[in-house]
Design a protein around this motif. Structure first.
Motif, PDB file in Angstrom:
ATOM      1  N   ALA A   1       0.845  -1.204   0.000  1.00 47.71           N
ATOM      2  CA  ALA A   1       0.000   0.000   0.000  1.00 47.71           C
ATOM      3  C   ALA A   1       0.880   1.254   0.000  1.00 47.71           C
ATOM      4  N   LYS A   2       2.008   1.166   0.702  1.00 45.07           N
ATOM      5  CA  LYS A   2       2.911   2.337   0.824  1.00 45.07           C
ATOM      6  C   LYS A   2       3.751   2.518  -0.428  1.00 45.07           C
ATOM      7  N   ASN A   3       4.255   1.396  -1.011  1.00 45.10           N
ATOM      8  CA  ASN A   3       5.261   1.501  -2.072  1.00 45.10           C
ATOM      9  C   ASN A   3       4.765   1.069  -3.455  1.00 45.10           C
ATOM     10  N   GLY A   4       3.555   0.635  -3.550  1.00 49.19           N
ATOM     11  CA  GLY A   4       3.027   0.228  -4.858  1.00 49.19           C
ATOM     12  C   GLY A   4       2.758  -1.272  -4.891  1.00 49.19           C
ATOM     13  N   GLU A   5       1.797  -1.635  -5.734  1.00 48.83           N
ATOM     14  CA  GLU A   5       1.397  -3.048  -5.844  1.00 48.83           C
ATOM     15  C   GLU A   5       2.581  -3.892  -6.303  1.00 48.83           C
ATOM     16  N   GLY A   6       2.823  -5.012  -5.609  1.00 49.67           N
ATOM     17  CA  GLY A   6       3.903  -5.918  -5.983  1.00 49.67           C
ATOM     18  C   GLY A   6       5.277  -5.460  -5.505  1.00 49.67           C
ATOM     19  N   SER A   7       5.347  -4.339  -4.795  1.00 47.09           N
ATOM     20  CA  SER A   7       6.659  -3.792  -4.408  1.00 47.09           C
ATOM     21  C   SER A   7       7.333  -4.687  -3.369  1.00 47.09           C
ATOM     22  N   TYR A   8       6.541  -5.332  -2.517  1.00 48.05           N
ATOM     23  CA  TYR A   8       7.162  -6.144  -1.470  1.00 48.05           C
ATOM     24  C   TYR A   8       7.918  -7.324  -2.075  1.00 48.05           C
ATOM     25  N   ASP A   9       7.269  -8.033  -3.039  1.00 48.36           N
ATOM     26  CA  ASP A   9       7.923  -9.198  -3.647  1.00 48.36           C
ATOM     27  C   ASP A   9       9.209  -8.800  -4.342  1.00 48.36           C
ATOM     28  N   LYS A  10       9.182  -7.644  -5.004  1.00 50.77           N
ATOM     29  CA  LYS A  10      10.397  -7.188  -5.705  1.00 50.77           C
ATOM     30  C   LYS A  10      11.488  -6.876  -4.703  1.00 50.77           C
ATOM     31  N   ALA A  11      11.087  -6.213  -3.633  1.00 47.11           N
ATOM     32  CA  ALA A  11      12.089  -5.829  -2.619  1.00 47.11           C
ATOM     33  C   ALA A  11      12.670  -7.089  -1.961  1.00 47.11           C
ATOM     34  N   LEU A  12      11.840  -8.067  -1.726  1.00 48.62           N
ATOM     35  CA  LEU A  12      12.304  -9.311  -1.095  1.00 48.62           C
ATOM     36  C   LEU A  12      13.253 -10.051  -2.020  1.00 48.62           C
ATOM     37  N   GLU A  13      12.927 -10.019  -3.312  1.00 52.13           N
ATOM     38  CA  GLU A  13      13.780 -10.688  -4.300  1.00 52.13           C
ATOM     39  C   GLU A  13      15.153 -10.033  -4.296  1.00 52.13           C
ATOM     40  N   ALA A  14      15.142  -8.709  -4.274  1.00 55.22           N
ATOM     41  CA  ALA A  14      16.416  -7.975  -4.270  1.00 55.22           C
ATOM     42  C   ALA A  14      17.192  -8.290  -2.991  1.00 55.22           C
ATOM     43  N   PHE A  15      16.490  -8.363  -1.889  1.00 55.53           N
ATOM     44  CA  PHE A  15      17.130  -8.684  -0.606  1.00 55.53           C
ATOM     45  C   PHE A  15      17.790 -10.051  -0.682  1.00 55.53           C
ATOM     46  N   ASN A  16      17.084 -11.027  -1.227  1.00 57.22           N
ATOM     47  CA  ASN A  16      17.626 -12.393  -1.315  1.00 57.22           C
ATOM     48  C   ASN A  16      18.814 -12.470  -2.252  1.00 57.22           C
ATOM     49  N   GLU A  17      18.763 -11.707  -3.330  1.00 58.39           N
ATOM     50  CA  GLU A  17      19.888 -11.718  -4.278  1.00 58.39           C
ATOM     51  C   GLU A  17      21.134 -11.177  -3.601  1.00 58.39           C
ATOM     52  N   LYS A  18      20.936 -10.118  -2.872  1.00 57.68           N
ATOM     53  CA  LYS A  18      22.077  -9.508  -2.161  1.00 57.68           C
ATOM     54  C   LYS A  18      22.613 -10.481  -1.115  1.00 57.68           C
ATOM     55  N   ALA A  19      21.693 -11.120  -0.399  1.00 55.17           N
ATOM     56  CA  ALA A  19      22.118 -12.055   0.651  1.00 55.17           C
ATOM     57  C   ALA A  19      22.859 -13.241   0.044  1.00 55.17           C
ATOM     58  N   LYS A  20      22.421 -13.666  -1.115  1.00 60.06           N
ATOM     59  CA  LYS A  20      23.050 -14.805  -1.777  1.00 60.06           C
ATOM     60  C   LYS A  20      24.456 -14.449  -2.218  1.00 60.06           C
ATOM     61  N   ALA A  21      24.599 -13.197  -2.719  1.00 60.75           N
ATOM     62  CA  ALA A  21      25.918 -12.758  -3.179  1.00 60.75           C
ATOM     63  C   ALA A  21      26.891 -12.684  -2.009  1.00 60.75           C
TER      64      ALA A  21
END
Lengths: 54, 890
Positions: free
Chosen positions: B371-391
């Protein structure tokens, strides 16, 4: 698939084959228990366990 | 020298086969089922190899009403043995002598062997064989075939009579007017039939026995000529010819028995069996008693607190599933931690609350983030978080792999503002919030007594709901699922052991799913109901062995006769309670082709053992508090048989009168434990074997087509809609839509039920695996909830459809074979499909209407179908297809 998976799948398929072969050879079992002679491994549909012939 | 043929004739269970074995030395099967020797069996007399002993089927008379009687009669009339050895049960003289009087009329040399003399003597009775011999006009000998006493003498007497070739002075059985008519008929038949059988032929003409007249080749003009004599006699005696003959035979027999049989004074005038039968076969009480017995059986099997449900729950969740705690041991946690000193059930309840708090807060957080950042923003942010964590991932030891996170608090500030409202733990069965528990004395006492709390004004009984903020969420995350092994003696179930074993072997997740969810899951679903079907089969075995089931056929005869069938048609239906295959085959004993076809069509409407599993599953998941749903299925089955029979009898294909029905009611006796155990074990063993050789390969196949697409690519759980099973189910789901379960899952389960009816339960377990729910039952409950607003109605509709449409493939194949003609096989299938579909449609559509779901097209269709069905039942009856003419060969 690793070796363990291959073995497990192989065993499973062998069991499936055994079940299918048994059904083809002996006919599907039923749970009637009514004639008794088959002792639960019934061949009712083959008519062998009953003597009711037309 | 030509062989001498001696025929053994007598009632069923009189000891003919025992005598046959004794005389010939053959190893024949001796049993209590009538019709065990439908075919003739012969053997050579021991020590006299030119003497052939012919064992005829057990018959009560030489009437034309059953195949056995016709076979025996044709043999005696056409093949003319050199002598008849008539075995009579000495403990049932009156009933057995009926056949004797008929055999005497055949004009063949005959000896009567009064068997079971050991029983007669044990009862304290006496039979005057000499007097009996004088009355019957033939030699009489007393024997005990079981003990081998007198058997040789009987055979030698029969042989002597055969060699003499002369029949004795036959008694005059009938009164003056009947004898007068018979004399006229015999005179008319002179030269047309053999002299030896003229007496018998005259009686058959008098009785208007069409089959005998045809066999004897009596010309039609003679039939017409003597018809007046017969009619005169009927007017004089005010009865039909056949009944006159029957009545006078019994009068004659009563006269003989009165002079030759001396009963012991110590025998009761009315046996215990007779006393019990006064109630059990009472005109009004009989059917309610039968329905009550079914209710008792089903209560034991599926009632919520009954033994069947308790054992099935243990089997499904414990023995075959995750495991169980040994009873009579403490279940309190001894390990330090959050669950210390808690009972396991309480620990599970606490974890469920904490887990619900965690899940609901995370769901609310995601919604707030989007609601704060736009529809689907959480999944994208989580994906980015996981990519960074994986690296940045550095394995601590060899074999460590990076695991992506499914949830992270990405905005701490936002988290502090998020509050999840009205969080609740879902009841597995109802899907509703679990009610609050109150600690007041009144409510505590009710809970201890297992009663529901009806409220004491303190808020208990209301849904237990609460709010979860960020602080509560962080505390909830600390709770881990309780380890049952820390709560007393924990025995892991087969499912858990299988899963752990495969993990230890290092098997991949897909293969583990195939074995645990597919193969084992399906088989375990079916095996889990072994306690239920054991109770059902145990109860049925008791009823059969004690002699009650024979009474049920007698009771149903009254009802069946009203629509043109006899109680003989109900016997296959009793057999059908175990399995439909022998039920269809048991219809062979019904002499009328028309009635036989009708019985085949109707017999599988009685829920069989496999269908019992469907009833048990649905009763447990959807109708746990309504134990009467289970026996209702049996009652519906019987109602369909009766109403379906009425409707069929009014059609031109099945119109006609019912055949007379004579059956032996065995005396009641307390079944032996061994006998009941043996019968029950045979059936349960067959059921378990079926789970192994049919359900198991079917489940493996279904798992495969559920997890692979048409290009044989393995699919993730979320991609199940690309699977072959999903597509196949979807192609035919439209057919089930009016019934309330028009989804690929409902379609797949219903179609798979044709492999074996219990497969429907296994398939439901498989296709519901992706639904939410801690157990298979919860998942299936949620599956039906996903079908629409009326899950219980959909469940009832599914159950009715699968119980009353055509049976499994094997029973269908047997139906086609027994019908003889393919068109009748297809008719049976069409009829059964119509009945199952119409019943499910009516219940669902009209149920939805009553529940406020509105009136739709299919509601109208259901009502019209019901009206048409009512018309077929209540329309006037149609006459049978013309009168049979007495022309030779026609």
């Amino acid at each position: 698939m690793n070796v363990a998976s291959v073995i497990v799948v192989g065993v499973l398929l062998a069991l499936v084959g055994l079940a299918v072969w048994r059904n083809i050879r002996k006919g599907a079992p039923c749970a009637c228990g009514s004639c008794g002679a088959c002792k639960g491994d019934c061949h009712c549909q083959g008519g062998e366990s009953t003597s009711r012939e037309r | 020298m030509a062989n001498i043929k001696i025929a053994l004739a007598g009632n069923p269970n009189c000891g003919k086969t025992t005598l046959f074995n004794d005389l010939t030395g053959s190893d024949q099967y001796v049993g209590n089922w009538p019709g065990v020797t439908v075919e003739k069996k012969d053997g050579r007399l021991k020590g006299a190899h030119d003497v052939v002993i012919q064992d005829l089927p057990g018959i009560y008379s030489l009437s034309p009403y059953s195949l056995e009687e016709v076979v025996a009669r044709n043999y005696l009339v056409n093949e003319k043995p050199d002598a008849i050895l008539n075995i009579v049960d000495g403990s049932n003289l009156e009933r057995n002598l009926y056949l004797t009087t008929q055999l005497l009329e055949l004009g063949l040399p005959m000896v009567v062997a009064v068997n079971m003399m050991d029983v007669v003597k044990r009862n304290g009775d006496k039979i005057d064989a000499t007097r009996l011999s004088k009355s019957l006009g033939c030699p009489v000998v007393e024997i005990s075939a079981l003990k081998g006493e007198g058997t040789r003498e009987a055979a030698e007497l029969a042989l002597a009579e055969a060699k003499k070739g002369v029949k004795g002075e036959r008694p005059h059985v009938f009164t003056g007017s009947v004898e007068h008519a018979l004399a006229h008929i015999e005179e008319s038949l002179h030269g047309k039939v053999e002299n030896a059988t003229s007496r018998w032929a005259a009686i058959k003409v008098f009785e208007r026995d069409k089959k005998a007249i045809e066999t004897l080749g009596v010309p039609a003009d003679i039939i017409s000529h003597v018809e007046d004599h017969i009619t005169d006699c009927e007017k004089e005696m005010d009865d039909d010819a056949e009944s006159i003959i029957t009545t006078q035979r019994y009068n004659y027999i009563q006269g003989i028995v009165g002079t030759v049989l001396t009963r012991s004074s110590r025998r009761a005038s009315t046996s215990l069996s007779d006393k019990i039968d006064k109630f059990v076969t009472h005109r009004i009480l009989a059917l309610p008693i039968f329905i009550l017995s079914l209710c008792v059986m089903w209560w034991l099997a599926v009632a919520e607190k009954g033994p069947g449900t308790i054992l099935t729950d243990w089997a499904n969740d414990g023995f075959l599933g995750d495991g169980w705690h040994l009873p009579f041991t403490t279940h309190a946690c001894k390990v330090d931690g959050k669950y210390k000193d808690m009972e396991f059930e309480d620990a599970q309840g606490e974890f469920a609350k904490q887990d619900a708090s965690k899940s609901k807060w995370e769901e609310t957080y995601k919604e707030s983030y989007n609601a704060k950042n736009g529809e689907g923003s959480y999944d994208k942010a989580l994906e980015a978080f996981n990519e960074k964590a994986k690296a940045e991932f550095k394995p601590e030891k060899e074999g460590d792999e990076f695991e992506a996170s499914e949830f992270e608090v990405l905005d701490e500030a936002l988290a502090k503002t998020v509050v999840a409202k009205d969080v609740f733990v879902e009841d597995e069965e109802t899907g509703e919030p679990v009610a609050k528990e109150c600690d007041c004395e009144k409510c505590s006492k009710k809970r201890e007594a297992g009663e529901e709390c009806d409220g004491c004004g303190c808020g208990c009984g209301e849904p237990d709901k609460w709010d979860v903020d960020y602080a509560a969420y962080q505390k909830a995350k600390e709770w881990e699922e309780p380890d049952p092994s820390q709560f007393g003696v924990w025995v892991p179930g087969i499912g858990a052991l299988l899963g752990d074993g495969l993990d230890k072997l290092g098997v991949g997740e897909t293969v583990k799913s195939l074995v645990v969810d597919g193969a084992w899951g399906g088989v375990a679903t079916v095996l889990g109901f072994v306690p239920v079907i054991t109770i059902v089969f145990l109860f049925l075995a008791f009823l059969e062995d004690c002699g009650y089931m024979a009474r049920v056929a007698f009771i149903m005869d009254r009802i069946f006769r009203k629509f043109g069938l006899s109680g003989k048609s109900f016997i296959p239906m009793i057999v059908g309670k175990g399995c439909g295959v022998p039920a269809v085959m048991a219809a062979r004993t019904i002499e009328s082709e028309r009635d036989r076809r009708m019985t085949i069509i109707l017999s599988t409407f009685i829920p069989c053992g496999a269908k019992t599993v469907i009833i048990a599953m649905f009763a447990a998941i959807f109708f746990r508090e309504m134990w009467y749903v289970a026996p209702l299925m049996d009652v519906i089955g019987i109602a369909i048989i009766v109403l379906g029979g009425i409707a069929l009898k009014k059609s031109r294909f099945f119109a006609g009168e019912a055949a007379p029905f004579v059956m032996e009611l065995p005396a009641y006796h307390m079944p032996t434990f061994g006998g009941i155990f043996h019968h029950t074990w045979n059936r349960v063993k067959g059921y378990m074997l079926k789970a192994g050789v049919i359900i198991f390969p079917a489940c493996v196949f279904l798992w495969f087509i559920m997890h692979f697409d048409w290009h044989f690519n393995l699919l993730a759980d979320e991609a199940i809609e690309q699977s072959m099973l999903h597509d196949m189910g979807s192609w035919i789901a439209w057919f089930f839509a009016p019934l309330g379960f028009g989804s690929w899952q409902g379609a797949a389960a219903s179609v798979s039920a044709e492999i074996a009816k219990e497969q429907a339960t296994a398939t439901l377990g498989l296709v519901a695996a992706n639904m939410d729910g801690a157990s298979t039952a919860a998942q299936i409950s949620n599956l039906f909830a996903s079908f629409g607003d009326f899950p219980k109605l959909a469940a009832m509709s599914f159950m009715l459809f699968n119980l009353f449409v055509p049976p499994c493939m094997v029973a269908i194949a047997t139906t086609f074979r027994e019908m003889g003609a393919a068109k009748w096989g297809w008719f049976a299938i069409a009829f059964q499909l119509f009945v199952g579909y119409a019943l499910a449609l009516s219940v669902y559509q009209i149920g939805v209407l009553i529940a406020g779901g509105g009136f739709g097209v299919w509601t109208a269709v259901a009502i019209l179908v019901d009206l048409w069905v009512l018309w077929t039942i209540f329309r006037p009856a149609r006459k049978a297809n013309g009168e049979l003419k007495l022309e030779n060969g026609k």
